[in-house]
Design a protein around this motif. Structure first.
Motif, short mmCIF file in Angstrom:
data_model
loop_
_atom_site.label_atom_id
_atom_site.label_comp_id
_atom_site.label_asym_id
_atom_site.label_seq_id
_atom_site.Cartn_x
_atom_site.Cartn_y
_atom_site.Cartn_z
N UNK A 94 0.81 -1.23 0.00
CA UNK A 94 0.00 0.00 0.00
C UNK A 94 0.83 1.27 0.00
N UNK A 95 2.10 1.20 0.45
CA UNK A 95 2.92 2.41 0.51
C UNK A 95 3.85 2.57 -0.67
N UNK A 120 10.26 7.01 -3.18
CA UNK A 120 10.78 6.33 -1.99
C UNK A 120 11.87 5.33 -2.38
N UNK A 121 12.75 5.07 -1.41
CA UNK A 121 13.80 4.08 -1.62
C UNK A 121 13.49 2.87 -0.75
N UNK A 122 13.59 1.70 -1.38
CA UNK A 122 13.16 0.46 -0.73
C UNK A 122 14.10 -0.68 -1.09
N UNK A 123 14.06 -1.79 -0.36
CA UNK A 123 14.87 -2.95 -0.73
C UNK A 123 14.28 -3.65 -1.96
N UNK A 124 15.15 -4.09 -2.85
CA UNK A 124 14.74 -4.83 -4.03
C UNK A 124 15.50 -6.15 -4.06
N UNK A 167 11.76 -9.12 -10.28
CA UNK A 167 12.25 -8.95 -8.92
C UNK A 167 11.10 -8.73 -7.94
N UNK A 168 11.44 -8.41 -6.70
CA UNK A 168 10.41 -8.19 -5.69
C UNK A 168 10.84 -7.09 -4.73
N UNK A 169 9.96 -6.10 -4.57
CA UNK A 169 10.18 -5.08 -3.55
C UNK A 169 9.74 -5.66 -2.19
N UNK A 170 10.54 -5.43 -1.14
CA UNK A 170 10.40 -6.24 0.09
C UNK A 170 9.99 -5.42 1.31
N UNK A 171 9.25 -6.09 2.20
CA UNK A 171 8.97 -5.57 3.54
C UNK A 171 10.06 -6.04 4.48
N UNK A 182 5.08 -6.31 8.52
CA UNK A 182 4.75 -6.73 7.15
C UNK A 182 3.66 -5.85 6.56
N UNK A 183 3.47 -4.64 7.14
CA UNK A 183 2.38 -3.78 6.71
C UNK A 183 2.64 -3.10 5.37
N UNK A 184 3.88 -3.06 4.97
CA UNK A 184 4.22 -2.41 3.70
C UNK A 184 5.70 -2.55 3.42
N UNK A 185 6.16 -1.87 2.38
CA UNK A 185 7.57 -1.91 2.02
C UNK A 185 8.41 -1.25 3.12
N UNK A 186 9.63 -1.76 3.30
CA UNK A 186 10.57 -1.14 4.23
C UNK A 186 11.11 0.12 3.57
#
Length: 792
Positions: A82-83, A88-92, A117-121, A131-135
């Protein structure tokens, strides 16, 4: 105490792997309760930035993201978080990566759209439970950098189960000293420098709580940025220590608490009025706390207040109205020392447990407040800016604990441990633990740091050497020497044998708590010589029991409420009376209700009565071999016994207990039936036994004479028996009561008793004249002492 392994390794050099560290901590008395590995197996996971998003053509909850991952081209990733948004910068997790949960990342189509690939929480990466959204990573995170390098992974979250005597290890720096001693290294914590003072804001501090709050420091910091974000490194250390980042100010105070072990609190300075006043709460005073609850206080609580209102419960939790909010620009930082006795039990009384109370009630180093305040100021200025005012200090030096030197004798150390420890190793151990060591001819004089409340005597120093030297290094030897067996005294019945006897008579042994409710004792009428607890577990366990019966009756009531109509219980335990120290007395109690026998067909059922319980008492008395020393009386009964169906039990004329039916009013108040009978005796008189003595079989026959006497109703059988035995002495071998009559032919208020006198002389055969003389003597004694008349 939970902390990050990497954080600890920054504070002290540890020449061991994770498993060896955990084992060493546990063997040193700092038990590792849980160890959670974080961020292992993150190869192929990098920092990425979402540069564009579009709705998935076939799914409302999915987005198609364009992601920059430092690979020279944008990657297309289908994401349902949801976020997920642009910027934003996130783990991939790139194609080919394998996540901690066993998820292998492959190129795939999701609802017809390719995803590379997968964007991760945080949960998918195994570094947090969220686990509510991406880190979401900081905006300055370098795109394309391996995530493990950026987050300083892998790491481990280690939780210690500390004993109450080691509050110094509730801070990483204190724990580091133990680790340094264990691994022969040194703590790498630099000396704390004073933060630059660029402001002049001050506030007065008044100490009015005496020895409960002997030191209080504060500082005003003005002009902080309320929108400042906590740096990633600090937030990660908090998260791996079990605390969730909240805001820059709160995170800094929590961080310093974890690092040094000193709880801090920040107030919104604009909500304070006048001086800070450290005082005891007033009876009935209330305060709305940070969690929204309303605290009802009494004089036992220490309060932080200003000149008009309460601000915080000292050592427990801050107040709601003075809290730091998202708009706070000026804060008042508090760093104080509170006596453990002033905080102990206060949080539990409010129905809570906080990190601050956990530390203060065990003891916090009284020298830490200034260091912690300077450290917090340093971090806050670096993160949120602002102007720090001077440190404000109020203290009563006479009420602060003083370090005490303790002597450790070399011979004592060897005697207790059973092994030689080199002098140099002993000195190294204490030095590494932060203690001052002075060599003496016969040992060492040790002065513990102010953080070590547990070092009080020589045995404490021996324990320090043992746990750091290593219990594994102390040889296990079988004790040698002749053991002297204790001999059971023949003049005392074994307590276990008494229990077995009662079990054989159909009673079940009960074990109740030694604490009871004061309200329950009031119902029974126990109001004198009570021993209340200073810090009870609950109101129902507030007083040491003065009698076994209240607890035993509660057990009987519990059983009857569960369809157990016939209950027979006994307990052998101690009762307590007021004194200095309190008096402990061993006691026996019996409670019974229901039918006299368990369900059977051999005889008619009848309820248990007074005489059945007295029969059990008589059996126990007879076991001691001196039943003539015991008597029962109808006078002097306690208020909880039935006045017409109770008795006072005496031995040699001294009261040792009571038996009979419960008083009807008490039975009704306890919701019991009228058939409950009880017995309570002092244990030691019951266990006293006459030494067995062998006697020859009588050579001469016994003679029996029967008499019937008329005497007042109030005369008890025990009085009659004592009178007859006293008049006839050793000639009377046995006195048997075989009939009782009252009614027609007997005056009102009197009764007729028929008894048999068994007479015998060891030296000759008694003649009829001798027997008749004994009868006359017995009748005369009964006439004089019991107002008896011989019936024709």
């Amino acid at each position: 105490m939970k902390f990050s392994e990497n954080w600890l390794r920054e504070l002290v050099e540890i020449r061991a792997d994770r498993a060896a560290l955990a084992h060493a901590l546990t063997m040193a008395g700092l038990e590792v309760e849980e160890l959670t590995v974080l961020g292992e197996g993150l190869a192929g996971v990098v920092v990425a930035e979402i540069v564009a998003t579009a709705k998935h053509p076939e799914a409302d909850r999915l987005q198609v993201c364009k992601v920059e991952a430092g690979q020279g081209e944008l990657l297309q990733i289908v994401c349902g978080a949801p976020n997920a948004r642009v910027g934003i910068k996130v783990p991939l997790a790139t194609v080919g990566a394998s996540l901690p949960g066993g998820i292998a990342i492959k190129a795939a189509k999701l609802r017809g759209v390719e995803s590379f690939g997968m964007l991760c929480s945080a949960k998918e990466l195994g570094i947090d439970a969220d686990a509510s959204g991406l880190l979401e990573l900081p905006l300055d995170a370098p795109v394309g950098q391996p995530l493990a390098d950026y987050l300083c992974l892998p790491d481990a979250s280690i939780e210690l189960k500390l004993t109450p005597n080691r509050p110094d290890c509730l801070g990483l720096v204190g724990l580091a000293h133990d680790v340094a001693a264990l691994f022969g290294s040194a703590v790498k914590v630099p000396a704390q420098t004073a933060a630059p003072v660029t402001g002049d804001a001050k506030r007065g501090i008044r100490l009015q709580a005496g020895k409960d709050a002997p030191r209080y420091l504060g500082r005003i910091v003005e002009g902080i940025d309320p929108a400042a974000r906590t740096p990633l490194w600090l937030a990660e250390r908090l998260r791996r220590s079990g605390l969730r980042p909240i805001s820059a100010v709160v995170d800094v105070t929590n961080y310093v608490m974890l690092e040094l072990g000193q709880p801090l609190h920040a107030f919104d300075n604009d909500t304070l009025q006048g001086d800070i006043v450290v005082r005891h709460a007033r009876a009935g005073e209330t305060l709305k706390l940070l969690d929204g609850s309303e605290a009802k206080l009494d004089e036992g609580f220490v309060l932080i207040a200003d000149e008009h209102k309460a601000l915080a419960v000292a050592g427990v939790m801050g107040g709601f109205d003075s809290r730091v909010t998202d708009t706070t620009r000026n804060i008042f930082l508090e760093s104080a020392h509170f006596a453990p006795a002033a905080i102990m039990g206060r949080a539990r009384k409010l129905g809570m447990h906080t990190d601050a109370s956990h530390r203060f009630e065990r003891g916090v180093d009284p020298e830490l407040p200034r260091r912690a305040l300077e450290r917090a100021t340093e971090l806050l200025l670096a993160i949120a800016g602002g102007n720090a005012g001077p440190v404000l200090v109020a203290e009563h030096l006479a009420d602060l604990p003083k370090p005490v030197a303790v002597m450790l004798r070399r011979a004592r150390l060897k005697r207790v441990l059973g092994v030689d420890v080199a002098d140099a190793e002993v000195a190294r151990i204490f030095t590494a633990l932060g203690m001052q060591v002075e060599s003496r001819a016969d040992g060492w004089q040790i002065t513990a740091p102010s953080s070590r409340f547990d070092i009080e005597r020589e045995e404490d120093l021996v324990e320090e050497v043992a746990r750091i030297f290593g219990y594994d290094n102390i040889p296990t030897l079988t004790p040698a020497g002749a053991l002297k067996l204790a001999i059971e005294p023949e003049a005392r019945i074994n307590e276990l044998a008494l229990r077995e006897q009662l079990a054989a008579r159909g009673y079940y042994e009960a074990v109740n708590l030694s604490f009871v409710a004061a309200e329950l004792l009031t119902r029974w009428g126990f109001t004198d010589r009570l021993v209340p607890l200073a810090n009870p577990l609950s109101a129902d366990l507030a007083v040491m029991r003065p009698s076994l019966l209240p607890g035993l009756i509660e057990a009987l009531r519990h059983n009857r409420a569960r369809q157990q109509e016939r209950v027979r219980l006994f307990e052998v335990a101690r009762v307590f009376g007021a004194g200095d120290p309190p008096v402990e007395s061993p006691s026996l109690a019996i409670v019974a209700c229901g039918s006299v026998r368990a369900e059977q067909w051999g005889e008619a059922s009848r309820p248990l009565d007074f005489h059945d319980l007295k029969g059990d008492l008589d059996a126990l008395i007879a076991w001691g071999g001196e039943p003539q020393r015991w008597s029962v009386h109808a006078d002097g009964l306690p208020a909880w016994l039935h006045p017409g169906r109770g008795a006072r039990v005496a031995r040699d004329g001294e009261t040792v207990g009571y038996l009979g039916a419960l008083h009807p009013q008490l039975a009704k108040a306890l919701d019991l039936g009228a058939d409950v009978h009880v017995l309570e005796l002092a244990l030691e008189p019951l266990l006293a036994r006459r030494l067995p003595k062998a006697q020859p079989v009588p050579r001469f026959p016994a003679v029996r004479r029967d008499i019937a006497v008329d005497l007042p109703e109030e005369i008890s059988w025990s009085q009659i028996e004592q009178t007859v035995r006293g008049s006839l002495g050793e000639r009377l071998k046995e006195l048997r009561l075989f009939d009782r009559y009252s009614g027609k032919g007997v005056e009102s208020g009197r009764k007729s008793l028929a008894m048999g006198l068994i007479l015998q002389d060891a030296s000759r055969t008694l003649t009829d004249d001798d027997a008749d003389r004994c009868v006359r003597e017995a009748i005369v004694a009964l006439e004089q002492s019991c107002k008896a008349k011989l019936r024709g």
